[in-house]
Design a protein around this motif. Structure first.
Motif, PDB file in Angstrom:
ATOM      1  N   LYS A   1       0.840  -1.190  -0.048  1.00 26.52           N
ATOM      2  CA  LYS A   1       0.228  -0.018   0.064  1.00 26.52           C
ATOM      3  C   LYS A   1       1.088   1.339  -0.047  1.00 26.52           C
ATOM      4  N   SER A   2       2.067   1.244   0.719  1.00 25.49           N
ATOM      5  CA  SER A   2       2.974   2.295   0.518  1.00 25.49           C
ATOM      6  C   SER A   2       3.794   2.444  -0.520  1.00 25.49           C
TER       7      SER A   2
ATOM      8  N   LYS B   1       1.185   4.279  -2.849  1.00 27.42           N
ATOM      9  CA  LYS B   1       0.882   5.698  -2.737  1.00 27.42           C
ATOM     10  C   LYS B   1       2.240   6.771  -3.067  1.00 27.42           C
ATOM     11  N   ALA B   2       3.277   5.775  -3.212  1.00 25.75           N
ATOM     12  CA  ALA B   2       4.603   6.351  -3.542  1.00 25.75           C
ATOM     13  C   ALA B   2       4.550   6.514  -5.156  1.00 25.75           C
ATOM     14  N   GLY B   3       3.596   5.892  -5.901  1.00 25.08           N
ATOM     15  CA  GLY B   3       3.285   6.024  -7.240  1.00 25.08           C
ATOM     16  C   GLY B   3       3.565   4.790  -8.138  1.00 25.08           C
ATOM     17  N   TYR B   4       3.799   3.838  -7.227  1.00 22.43           N
ATOM     18  CA  TYR B   4       3.967   2.475  -8.042  1.00 22.43           C
ATOM     19  C   TYR B   4       2.559   2.028  -8.589  1.00 22.43           C
ATOM     20  N   ALA B   5       2.470   1.312  -9.436  1.00 20.75           N
ATOM     21  CA  ALA B   5       1.244   0.458  -9.724  1.00 20.75           C
ATOM     22  C   ALA B   5       1.453  -1.124  -9.175  1.00 20.75           C
ATOM     23  N   VAL B   6       0.809  -1.539  -8.281  1.00 20.09           N
ATOM     24  CA  VAL B   6       0.591  -2.953  -7.606  1.00 20.09           C
ATOM     25  C   VAL B   6      -0.506  -3.694  -8.262  1.00 20.09           C
ATOM     26  N   LEU B   7      -0.144  -5.004  -9.073  1.00 15.30           N
ATOM     27  CA  LEU B   7      -1.036  -5.826  -9.176  1.00 15.30           C
ATOM     28  C   LEU B   7      -1.075  -7.109  -8.523  1.00 15.30           C
ATOM     29  N   ILE B   8      -1.908  -7.466  -7.755  1.00 20.98           N
ATOM     30  CA  ILE B   8      -1.973  -8.768  -6.957  1.00 20.98           C
ATOM     31  C   ILE B   8      -2.856  -9.702  -7.393  1.00 20.98           C
ATOM     32  N   VAL B   9      -2.486 -10.815  -7.370  1.00 20.09           N
ATOM     33  CA  VAL B   9      -3.182 -12.157  -7.788  1.00 20.09           C
ATOM     34  C   VAL B   9      -3.365 -12.859  -6.412  1.00 20.09           C
TER      35      VAL B   9
ATOM     36  N   HIS C   1      -6.158 -15.387  -3.705  1.00 23.23           N
ATOM     37  CA  HIS C   1      -7.542 -15.885  -3.648  1.00 23.23           C
ATOM     38  C   HIS C   1      -8.089 -15.805  -2.157  1.00 23.23           C
ATOM     39  N   ARG C   2      -7.063 -15.377  -1.289  1.00 26.70           N
ATOM     40  CA  ARG C   2      -7.554 -14.868   0.065  1.00 26.70           C
ATOM     41  C   ARG C   2      -8.012 -13.638   0.117  1.00 26.70           C
ATOM     42  N   LEU C   3      -9.339 -13.219  -0.211  1.00 29.49           N
ATOM     43  CA  LEU C   3      -9.660 -11.943  -0.517  1.00 29.49           C
ATOM     44  C   LEU C   3     -10.135 -11.113   0.819  1.00 29.49           C
ATOM     45  N   ASP C   4     -10.404 -11.957   1.896  1.00 28.42           N
ATOM     46  CA  ASP C   4     -10.449 -11.322   3.224  1.00 28.42           C
ATOM     47  C   ASP C   4      -9.170 -10.683   3.516  1.00 28.42           C
ATOM     48  N   MET C   5      -7.943 -11.060   3.008  1.00 27.51           N
ATOM     49  CA  MET C   5      -6.695 -10.488   3.576  1.00 27.51           C
ATOM     50  C   MET C   5      -6.384  -9.140   2.707  1.00 27.51           C
ATOM     51  N   VAL C   6      -6.803  -9.193   1.392  1.00 26.10           N
ATOM     52  CA  VAL C   6      -6.358  -8.166   0.402  1.00 26.10           C
ATOM     53  C   VAL C   6      -7.292  -7.318   0.074  1.00 26.10           C
ATOM     54  N   MET C   7      -8.503  -7.567   0.498  1.00 21.50           N
ATOM     55  CA  MET C   7      -9.756  -6.523  -0.040  1.00 21.50           C
ATOM     56  C   MET C   7      -9.392  -5.162   0.650  1.00 21.50           C
ATOM     57  N   PRO C   8      -9.232  -5.168   1.846  1.00 22.84           N
ATOM     58  CA  PRO C   8      -9.173  -3.859   2.391  1.00 22.84           C
ATOM     59  C   PRO C   8      -7.989  -2.942   2.043  1.00 22.84           C
ATOM     60  N   PHE C   9      -6.998  -3.547   1.123  1.00 19.55           N
ATOM     61  CA  PHE C   9      -5.929  -2.658   0.763  1.00 19.55           C
ATOM     62  C   PHE C   9      -6.008  -2.278  -0.486  1.00 19.55           C
ATOM     63  N   VAL C  10      -6.876  -2.830  -1.587  1.00 18.91           N
ATOM     64  CA  VAL C  10      -6.587  -2.564  -2.748  1.00 18.91           C
ATOM     65  C   VAL C  10      -7.879  -1.420  -3.252  1.00 18.91           C
TER      66      VAL C  10
END
Length: 289
Positions: free
Chosen positions: A5-6, A9-17, A19-28
Motif C-alpha cells: 500500500k505504501s 501511495k509512492a506512485g507504483y502500480a501494484v497488481l496482486i493475484v 485467492h485470500r480476498l479477506d486478507m487483500v480486499m481492505p488494501f486494494v
C-alpha cells in the motif's frame, strides 16, 4: 500488504493475484474477477467478498474420541539455540480430523514433521499406535505406506513425467487411483507434466498422489493454498468424503478461516511452542474471532 500500500501511495502500480480476498480486499483500490477467459470488474465488493469467504459447512458425522493413534509426550525441538517447540504433550485421536492452529512460526509444521518422523525431537517421545511392527522411533518404507504426508510446497514432491504416473506410483491400485482422480477433479490433467501446472493444480495432484496410497494417517500442511472458493469447497468436500470412506486419521494445518471448521473434529492451538488449548470446534471459532 501495508508495504504494498505504501508503494502504491509512492506512485507504483501494484497488481496482486490472490485467492485470500479477506486478507487483500481492505488494501486494494480496484478488483477484477477473471472467469470464463474474461476479466470482469467487481463493483459490489462487499457482496463479492461475502460470496467468496463464506465458511464451508462441515458435513461429516459427529466424532467421538476413543483411542489414540499418536501419543505426544513432553516433546521439545530446537535448532541450534532456538527453541521451536518447548514442551508439547497431547494425543492424536484415531480416526479423527485434527486441526493444528497457531500463528506463523509457532511450530505447527515442525510438529507435523516430528509426527511424520521426518525429524527427531530434541527431547520427549512420540508413540505411534498404528501398528506395533512399525516401531517407535524411525521412519521406514512400511511406515510411509501407512502415513501419508502432503508438504506445504508441492514442488518438493512432484517428480514423475505425467500426473497419471504421479498418482499411480504408490496407489493402492489403479482403480483406486482413478477413484481419487475423479473425487479430487484432476482427471483432465492426467497427461500433463506436473511441473507444467498452476500452483493450485499442483496442490491437488500432490494430495491425490498421497491419498491414492490409502494411508491410515493423512498429514496435510496448508492443503488449500492456491484454491479459489469453488475449488476450495470441492477440495474440502473431497477430503471429507475420502476420510469417511477410509476411516483415516487426518491431521491438517491451515490458516484459512473458510475451511478450518469443516476439516476439524479436534483442534490443537499451539502458542509459544506449547499446547495452549486442546478441544473441539470452539477453539477454531475463538482463534479466528
Amino acid at each position: 500488504m501495508d508495504t504494498l500500500k505504501s508503494l502504491a501511495k509512492a506512485g507504483y502500480a501494484v497488481l496482486i493475484v490472490e485467492h485470500r480476498l479477506d486478507m487483500v480486499m481492505p488494501f486494494v483500490d480496484r478488483v477484477w474477477h477473471v472467469t470464463g477467459g474474461k476479466a470482469v470488474e467487481v463493483y459490489d465488493r462487499d457482496a463479492f467478498l461475502r460470496a467468496q469467504t463464506k465458511v464451508i459447512e462441515d458435513k461429516c458425522p459427529l466424532f467421538e474420541i476413543k483411542d489414540s493413534v499418536f501419543d505426544i509426550k513432553d516433546v521439545k525441538f530446537s535448532v541450534k539455540k532456538r527453541e521451536i517447540l518447548k514442551d508439547i504433550s497431547c494425543q492424536i485421536p484415531k480416526g479423527g480430523r485434527v486441526l493444528l492452529l497457531g500463528e506463523n512460526g509457532c511450530g505447527k509444521t515442525t510438529l507435523l514433521r516430528l509426527i511424520a518422523r521426518l525429524s527427531k525431537p530434541s527431547d520427549g517421545k512420540i508413540y505411534q499406535y498404528i501398528d506395533e511392527r512399525l516401531g517407535q522411533s524411525r521412519g521406514s518404507r512400511k511406515f510411509y505406506k501407512r502415513v501419508g504426508v502432503v508438504y506445504q510446497n508441492p514442488d518438493y514432491q512432484l517428480f514423475m513425467p505425467t500426473v497419471r504416473e504421479e498418482i499411480e506410483l504408490c496407489a493402492e491400485s489403479k482403480d483406486y487411483a482413478t477413484h481419487i482422480e475423479k473425487i479430487l477433479g484432476v482427471s483432465h490433467l492426467l497427461d500433463r507434466h506436473p511441473q507444467s501446472l498452476s500452483q493450485g493444480q499442483k496442490r491437488l495432484v500432490s494430495i491425490a498422489a498421497v491419498v491414492a496410497s490409502n494411508p491410515d494417517v493423512l498429514i496435510l500442511d496448508e492443503p488449500t493454498v492456491g484454491q479459489d472458493y469453488d475449488g476450495l469447497k470441492r477440495l474440502v468436500n473431497a477430503l471429507n468424503e475420502i476420510h469417511i470412506q477410509s476411516g483415516n486419521t487426518m491431521i491438517t494445518v491451515t490458516h484459512d478461516i473458510r475451511c478450518a471448521d469443516a476439516l476439524c473434529d479436534v483442534a490443537i492451538h499451539i502458542k509459544d511452542g506449547k499446547v495452549s488449548r486442546f478441544g473441539g470446534k470452539q477453539i477454531v471459532k475463538d482463534f479466528f474471532a
